[in-house]
Write a protein that holds these residues in place. Structure first.
Motif, PDB file in Angstrom:
ATOM      1  N   GLN A   7      -1.686   9.838  52.604  1.00  0.00           N
ATOM      2  CA  GLN A   7      -1.572   9.927  51.157  1.00  0.00           C
ATOM      3  C   GLN A   7      -2.511   8.914  50.534  1.00  0.00           C
ATOM      4  N   LEU A   8      -2.827   9.130  49.278  1.00  0.00           N
ATOM      5  CA  LEU A   8      -3.761   8.245  48.594  1.00  0.00           C
ATOM      6  C   LEU A   8      -3.027   7.092  47.935  1.00  0.00           C
ATOM      7  N   VAL A   9      -3.645   5.933  47.963  1.00  0.00           N
ATOM      8  CA  VAL A   9      -3.139   4.765  47.260  1.00  0.00           C
ATOM      9  C   VAL A   9      -4.178   4.433  46.204  1.00  0.00           C
ATOM     10  N   SER A  10      -3.763   4.373  44.938  1.00  0.00           N
ATOM     11  CA  SER A  10      -4.736   4.305  43.859  1.00  0.00           C
ATOM     12  C   SER A  10      -5.216   2.898  43.521  1.00  0.00           C
ATOM     13  N   SER A  11      -4.360   1.896  43.590  1.00  0.00           N
ATOM     14  CA  SER A  11      -4.730   0.571  43.114  1.00  0.00           C
ATOM     15  C   SER A  11      -5.244  -0.311  44.233  1.00  0.00           C
ATOM     16  N   CYS A  12      -6.198  -1.190  43.900  1.00  0.00           N
ATOM     17  CA  CYS A  12      -6.717  -2.144  44.878  1.00  0.00           C
ATOM     18  C   CYS A  12      -6.160  -3.536  44.655  1.00  0.00           C
ATOM     19  N   THR A  13      -5.217  -3.697  43.718  1.00  0.00           N
ATOM     20  CA  THR A  13      -4.529  -4.966  43.506  1.00  0.00           C
ATOM     21  C   THR A  13      -3.049  -4.683  43.330  1.00  0.00           C
ATOM     22  N   SER A  14      -2.257  -5.745  43.416  1.00  0.00           N
ATOM     23  CA  SER A  14      -0.819  -5.594  43.260  1.00  0.00           C
ATOM     24  C   SER A  14      -0.252  -6.857  42.635  1.00  0.00           C
ATOM     25  N   SER A  15       0.872  -6.723  41.964  1.00  0.00           N
ATOM     26  CA  SER A  15       1.517  -7.887  41.350  1.00  0.00           C
ATOM     27  C   SER A  15       2.429  -8.610  42.336  1.00  0.00           C
ATOM     28  N   LYS A  16       2.521  -8.092  43.553  1.00  0.00           N
ATOM     29  CA  LYS A  16       3.344  -8.753  44.577  1.00  0.00           C
ATOM     30  C   LYS A  16       2.539  -8.882  45.866  1.00  0.00           C
ATOM     31  N   GLN A  17       3.043  -9.700  46.774  1.00  0.00           N
ATOM     32  CA  GLN A  17       2.387  -9.873  48.063  1.00  0.00           C
ATOM     33  C   GLN A  17       2.411  -8.551  48.825  1.00  0.00           C
ATOM     34  N   GLU A  18       1.287  -8.194  49.436  1.00  0.00           N
ATOM     35  CA  GLU A  18       1.177  -6.944  50.189  1.00  0.00           C
ATOM     36  C   GLU A  18       0.901  -7.237  51.649  1.00  0.00           C
ATOM     37  N   GLU A 180      -2.086 -12.048  49.026  1.00  0.00           N
ATOM     38  CA  GLU A 180      -1.289 -12.600  47.936  1.00  0.00           C
ATOM     39  C   GLU A 180      -1.440 -11.747  46.670  1.00  0.00           C
ATOM     40  N   PRO A 181      -0.512 -11.911  45.694  1.00  0.00           N
ATOM     41  CA  PRO A 181      -0.566 -11.099  44.461  1.00  0.00           C
ATOM     42  C   PRO A 181      -1.850 -11.286  43.659  1.00  0.00           C
ATOM     43  N   HIS A 182      -2.237 -10.235  42.945  1.00  0.00           N
ATOM     44  CA  HIS A 182      -3.371 -10.213  42.006  1.00  0.00           C
ATOM     45  C   HIS A 182      -4.716 -10.482  42.680  1.00  0.00           C
ATOM     46  N   ILE A 183      -4.831 -10.143  43.956  1.00  0.00           N
ATOM     47  CA  ILE A 183      -6.081 -10.279  44.693  1.00  0.00           C
ATOM     48  C   ILE A 183      -6.566  -8.876  45.042  1.00  0.00           C
ATOM     49  N   ASP A 184      -7.847  -8.620  44.873  1.00  0.00           N
ATOM     50  CA  ASP A 184      -8.435  -7.316  45.164  1.00  0.00           C
ATOM     51  C   ASP A 184      -8.389  -7.054  46.675  1.00  0.00           C
ATOM     52  N   HIS A 185      -7.630  -6.040  47.088  1.00  0.00           N
ATOM     53  CA  HIS A 185      -7.448  -5.733  48.506  1.00  0.00           C
ATOM     54  C   HIS A 185      -8.757  -5.329  49.181  1.00  0.00           C
ATOM     55  N   SER A 186      -9.592  -4.568  48.484  1.00  0.00           N
ATOM     56  CA  SER A 186     -10.859  -4.139  49.091  1.00  0.00           C
ATOM     57  C   SER A 186     -11.790  -5.328  49.299  1.00  0.00           C
ATOM     58  N   LEU A 187     -11.742  -6.299  48.390  1.00  0.00           N
ATOM     59  CA  LEU A 187     -12.548  -7.501  48.540  1.00  0.00           C
ATOM     60  C   LEU A 187     -12.083  -8.307  49.754  1.00  0.00           C
ATOM     61  N   VAL A 188     -10.777  -8.479  49.901  1.00  0.00           N
ATOM     62  CA  VAL A 188     -10.236  -9.188  51.069  1.00  0.00           C
ATOM     63  C   VAL A 188     -10.612  -8.455  52.340  1.00  0.00           C
ATOM     64  N   MET A 189     -10.524  -7.120  52.319  1.00  0.00           N
ATOM     65  CA  MET A 189     -10.883  -6.339  53.502  1.00  0.00           C
ATOM     66  C   MET A 189     -12.353  -6.547  53.863  1.00  0.00           C
ATOM     67  N   GLY A 190     -13.225  -6.642  52.842  1.00  0.00           N
ATOM     68  CA  GLY A 190     -14.629  -6.927  53.099  1.00  0.00           C
ATOM     69  C   GLY A 190     -14.835  -8.279  53.750  1.00  0.00           C
ATOM     70  N   LEU A 191     -14.115  -9.286  53.274  1.00  0.00           N
ATOM     71  CA  LEU A 191     -14.221 -10.618  53.869  1.00  0.00           C
ATOM     72  C   LEU A 191     -13.697 -10.625  55.299  1.00  0.00           C
ATOM     73  N   VAL A 192     -12.613  -9.901  55.547  1.00  0.00           N
ATOM     74  CA  VAL A 192     -12.051  -9.820  56.894  1.00  0.00           C
ATOM     75  C   VAL A 192     -13.038  -9.145  57.840  1.00  0.00           C
ATOM     76  N   LEU A 193     -13.704  -8.101  57.399  1.00  0.00           N
ATOM     77  CA  LEU A 193     -14.687  -7.420  58.252  1.00  0.00           C
ATOM     78  C   LEU A 193     -15.863  -8.327  58.574  1.00  0.00           C
ATOM     79  N   VAL A 194     -16.254  -9.164  57.629  1.00  0.00           N
ATOM     80  CA  VAL A 194     -17.319 -10.119  57.912  1.00  0.00           C
ATOM     81  C   VAL A 194     -16.873 -11.074  59.011  1.00  0.00           C
ATOM     82  N   MET A 195     -15.610 -11.491  58.967  1.00  0.00           N
ATOM     83  CA  MET A 195     -15.082 -12.398  59.989  1.00  0.00           C
ATOM     84  C   MET A 195     -15.060 -11.741  61.343  1.00  0.00           C
TER      85      MET A 195
END
Length: 195
Positions: A7-18, A180-195
């Motif tokens: 299924q599709l998930v629309s948002s790349c941020t969240s107001s709670k920890q994911e 953590e909340p209010h952080i762009d998930h795709s941005l974090v995923m990009g940083l993780v892939l660099v690691m």
């Protein structure tokens, strides 16, 4: 074990920890990549490399295959440097400014991190056109875990080996990513892939 639902998930941020599960294998046979699932088992991001293993460019896609972020390894830089772009070209045909730039840290801070068992990278994140914030990425030498912290030492995201609720440690290619909340998930995923 959670079921996987495409299924599709629309948002790349969240107001709670994911909490996400990273499976460092491609969903497509004979390719390199990874898949990221949310806590409900839905595919959130995927990375598939159809060419060779050591590519200088990878794309993070959503579940439908839409490119969200392109990561480029700079070939001719003195230090290892990676840049992340939301889109490769602007409307006027010129290359856009990167959303983030990651560089391996050198000097005394890097040496002190090495003594603690960490490899440290510095990430510059473009928040607005002229505003940049700094994150620090601490990667354990054994590559079993990593943390992303902001300039004040506050935790942004953490990645480590996945442990089931019954205490079983899964394989090296199955990781847990807590954002953590209010952080762009795709941005974090990009940083993780660099690691």
């Amino acid at each position: 074990m959670a079921k996987v639902h495409p299924q599709l998930v629309s948002s790349c941020t969240s107001s709670k920890q994911e909490v996400f599960t990273l499976w460092m294998k491609s969903l497509i046979m004979s390719t390199n990549g990874c898949a990221v699932f949310d806590s409900n088992g839905c595919i959130v991001f995927r990375v598939d490399n159809y060419s060779h293993r050591c590519t200088t460019q990878i794309c993070i896609m959503d579940a439908t295959g839409k490119v969200l972020l392109t990561i480029v390894k700079k070939k001719f830089s003195l230090f290892k440097t990676w840049e992340g772009y939301r889109s490769t070209k602007s409307t006027d045909g010129r290359r856009k400014k990167p959303v983030f730039q990651v560089r391996k840290l050198m000097g005394i801070r890097a040496f002190l991190g090495y003594l603690r068992g960490y490899s440290i990278c510095k990430a510059l994140i473009r928040v607005e056109e002229d505003k940049v914030c700094e994150y620090r990425m601490e990667i354990k030498s054994c590559k079993q875990s990593c943390r992303i912290v902001d300039a004040f030492g506050g935790l942004v995201a953490e990645v480590k080996r996945k442990i089931t609720t019954s205490g079983v440690v899964l394989g090296e290619d199955v990781l847990t990513m807590v954002v953590e909340p209010h952080i762009d998930h795709s941005l974090v995923m990009g940083l993780v892939l660099v690691m």
